[in-house]
Write an enzyme that holds these catalytic residues in place. Structure first.
Site, PDB file in Angstrom:
ATOM      1  N   ASP A  13       0.859  -1.130  -0.048  1.00 44.01           N
ATOM      2  CA  ASP A  13       0.146  -0.060   0.104  1.00 44.01           C
ATOM      3  C   ASP A  13       0.752   1.296   0.028  1.00 44.01           C
ATOM      4  O   ASP A  13       2.024   1.034   0.195  1.00 44.01           O
ATOM      5  CB  ASP A  13      -0.943  -0.159   1.110  1.00 44.01           C
ATOM      6  CG  ASP A  13      -1.788   1.343   1.308  1.00 44.01           C
ATOM      7  OD1 ASP A  13      -2.247   1.737   0.524  1.00 44.01           O
ATOM      8  OD2 ASP A  13      -1.944   1.839   2.395  1.00 44.01           O
ATOM      9  N   SER A  14       0.337   2.406  -0.124  1.00 42.74           N
ATOM     10  CA  SER A  14       1.219   3.718   0.025  1.00 42.74           C
ATOM     11  C   SER A  14       1.427   3.778   1.420  1.00 42.74           C
ATOM     12  O   SER A  14       2.254   4.652   1.509  1.00 42.74           O
ATOM     13  CB  SER A  14       0.249   4.701  -0.446  1.00 42.74           C
ATOM     14  OG  SER A  14      -0.944   4.736   0.321  1.00 42.74           O
ATOM     15  N   GLY A  46      -2.816   9.089  -3.331  1.00 40.20           N
ATOM     16  CA  GLY A  46      -4.230   9.617  -3.846  1.00 40.20           C
ATOM     17  C   GLY A  46      -3.893  11.288  -4.523  1.00 40.20           C
ATOM     18  O   GLY A  46      -4.953  11.574  -5.141  1.00 40.20           O
ATOM     19  N   CYS A  76      -4.497  -1.271  -1.661  1.00 40.89           N
ATOM     20  CA  CYS A  76      -4.742   0.169  -1.848  1.00 40.89           C
ATOM     21  C   CYS A  76      -5.593   0.322  -2.914  1.00 40.89           C
ATOM     22  O   CYS A  76      -5.352  -0.184  -4.061  1.00 40.89           O
ATOM     23  CB  CYS A  76      -3.348   0.815  -2.268  1.00 40.89           C
ATOM     24  SG  CYS A  76      -3.629   2.532  -2.626  1.00 40.89           S
ATOM     25  N   THR A  78      -6.460   3.245  -4.709  1.00 39.02           N
ATOM     26  CA  THR A  78      -5.703   4.010  -5.506  1.00 39.02           C
ATOM     27  C   THR A  78      -4.825   3.153  -6.419  1.00 39.02           C
ATOM     28  O   THR A  78      -4.927   3.472  -7.591  1.00 39.02           O
ATOM     29  CB  THR A  78      -5.063   5.151  -5.064  1.00 39.02           C
ATOM     30  OG1 THR A  78      -5.939   5.633  -3.665  1.00 39.02           O
ATOM     31  CG2 THR A  78      -4.662   6.284  -5.731  1.00 39.02           C
ATOM     32  N   GLU A 155      -1.829   8.428   8.424  1.00 41.12           N
ATOM     33  CA  GLU A 155      -0.264   8.218   8.326  1.00 41.12           C
ATOM     34  C   GLU A 155       0.369   8.583   9.609  1.00 41.12           C
ATOM     35  O   GLU A 155       1.167   8.023   9.991  1.00 41.12           O
ATOM     36  CB  GLU A 155       0.281   8.388   7.165  1.00 41.12           C
ATOM     37  CG  GLU A 155       0.302   8.082   5.904  1.00 41.12           C
ATOM     38  CD  GLU A 155       0.855   6.549   5.798  1.00 41.12           C
ATOM     39  OE1 GLU A 155       2.011   6.330   6.404  1.00 41.12           O
ATOM     40  OE2 GLU A 155      -0.102   5.580   5.534  1.00 41.12           O
ATOM     41  N   CYS A 186     -11.077   3.647   1.000  1.00 40.28           N
ATOM     42  CA  CYS A 186      -9.548   3.695   0.768  1.00 40.28           C
ATOM     43  C   CYS A 186      -9.204   2.840   2.112  1.00 40.28           C
ATOM     44  O   CYS A 186      -9.704   3.035   3.169  1.00 40.28           O
ATOM     45  CB  CYS A 186      -9.108   5.213   1.186  1.00 40.28           C
ATOM     46  SG  CYS A 186      -7.512   5.627   1.693  1.00 40.28           S
ATOM     47  N   HIS A 188      -7.178   3.174   4.194  1.00 43.29           N
ATOM     48  CA  HIS A 188      -6.744   3.972   5.446  1.00 43.29           C
ATOM     49  C   HIS A 188      -8.044   3.895   6.411  1.00 43.29           C
ATOM     50  O   HIS A 188      -7.790   4.067   7.436  1.00 43.29           O
ATOM     51  CB  HIS A 188      -6.064   5.137   5.172  1.00 43.29           C
ATOM     52  CG  HIS A 188      -4.469   5.111   4.675  1.00 43.29           C
ATOM     53  ND1 HIS A 188      -4.180   4.810   3.633  1.00 43.29           N
ATOM     54  CD2 HIS A 188      -3.470   5.548   5.346  1.00 43.29           C
ATOM     55  CE1 HIS A 188      -2.734   4.634   3.427  1.00 43.29           C
ATOM     56  NE2 HIS A 188      -2.484   5.278   4.624  1.00 43.29           N
TER      57      HIS A 188
HETATM   58  N1  DGL Z   1      -4.622   3.355   1.257  1.00 45.94           N
HETATM   59  C1  DGL Z   1      -4.861   3.948  -0.095  1.00 45.94           C
HETATM   60  C2  DGL Z   1      -6.137   3.553  -0.853  1.00 45.94           C
HETATM   61  O1  DGL Z   1      -6.616   2.735  -0.538  1.00 45.94           O
HETATM   62  C3  DGL Z   1      -4.672   5.322  -0.645  1.00 45.94           C
HETATM   63  C4  DGL Z   1      -4.295   6.303   0.346  1.00 45.94           C
HETATM   64  C5  DGL Z   1      -3.549   7.596  -0.016  1.00 45.94           C
HETATM   65  O2  DGL Z   1      -2.160   7.262  -0.321  1.00 45.94           O
HETATM   66  O3  DGL Z   1      -3.626   8.474  -0.739  1.00 45.94           O
HETATM   67  O4  DGL Z   1      -6.677   4.254  -1.761  1.00 45.94           O
END
Ligand code: DGL
Length: 263
Positions: A13-14, A46, A76, A78, A155, A186, A188
């Site tokens: 993931d990011s 994102g 993720c 995105t 984060e 998302c 997160h």
């Molecule tokens: N966790 C990521 C998602 O599911 C992206 C969050 C990000 O880095 O902008 O889209």
């Protein structure tokens, strides 16, 4: 470190959001070995361009595959929207599983008149989500809520932070008591379930982690790649911010994600 050739499942993931998918994967596949990589040094994805997210995703996937991943989970939304087709064509011999906003289960739930979809601006803009909405959104009012800045605050590692609450009030406050359900589009966002409910009301929250974990099981089974039940499962957490504090944060948020995986 995972040993070469042991056939682990690579998850990325990011940043910390993918830990919510990892929690579901560990629950669904207790005998697998997982290596998780969070690109916290470059989060959030994102806000980045399509080309940047594609390049970052390809680099992470290639290092996991070179190291011996038998499957990849793009934890993720995105990165899935941007990179899943490319990674599937670059690695045709290994399962590549993505996540998507759980709009389908939300529209199939008993109360689905008005559904809020929280996601990054990139996820909502890209064709994958637009196709999902065309397919499943017809019988509901689907409200897209681009949560700019939210993954970035998560984060920072304090899911109960007042700054998150302030942002949620701005982004979701207008829908308090007016939505039937919320899709957490998302990875997160499941880390801040409680705060989301406090702002929007006590409604069902849908996320894609459980579905991605079930799909991973199906794909590993179909490819004959499931770990034997004699194997002890394991997990290795890696972040592109390679400090002891960051590793503690990952462990803490994984524990929180595992609590949430059952809810
Ligand atoms: N966790 C990521 C998602 O599911 C992206 C969050 C990000 O880095 O902008 O889209």
């Amino acid at each position: 470190m995972a040993e070469q050739g042991t056939g682990f499942v690579g998850v990325f993931d990011s940043g910390v959001g993918g830990l919510t998918v990892l929690g579901c994967l560990m629950d669904e596949l207790p005998h697998e070995r997982f290596v998780f990589f969070g690109d916290s040094a470059r989060a959030p994805y994102g806000d980045k361009s399509f080309e940047e997210v594609l390049a970052l995703s390809r680099r992470i996937a290639s290092s996991l595959v070179d190291e011996g991943a038998k499957a990849l989970v793009i934890a993720c939304n995105t990165a899935t929207s941007v990179a899943a087709p490319t990674l599937r064509s670059e690695y045709p011999d290994i399962p590549v599983i993505g996540v998507e906003p759980a709009l389908k289960p939300a529209t199939l739930a008993p109360r689905h008149r008005r559904i809020l979809v929280m996601a990054t601006a990139a996820t909502l803009r890209l064709g994958k989500f637009q196709r999902l909405e065309d397919r499943w959104g017809a019988g509901s009012e689907v409200i897209e809520v681009p949560c700019v800045g939210l993954a970035d605050l998560i984060e920072q590692g304090d899911p109960a932070s007042p700054k998150i609450r302030e942002l949620l009030e701005r982004q979701l406050g207008p829908w308090r008591g007016k939505a039937d359900s919320v899709v957490l589009g998302c990875t997160h966002y499941p880390l801040i379930r409680d705060q989301i409910r406090e702002v929007v009301g006590d409604v069902p929250l849908f996320d894609g982690g459980r579905g991605a974990a079930r799909e991973t099981r199906r794909r590993l089974e179909a490819a004959g790649l499931l770990a034997p039940s004699s194997q002890a499962g394991s997990v290795e957490l890696r972040s592109s911010i390679d400090t002891p504090e960051e590793h503690d944060l990952y462990r803490r948020l994984l524990a929180l994600a595992q609590e949430g995986a059952g809810r």
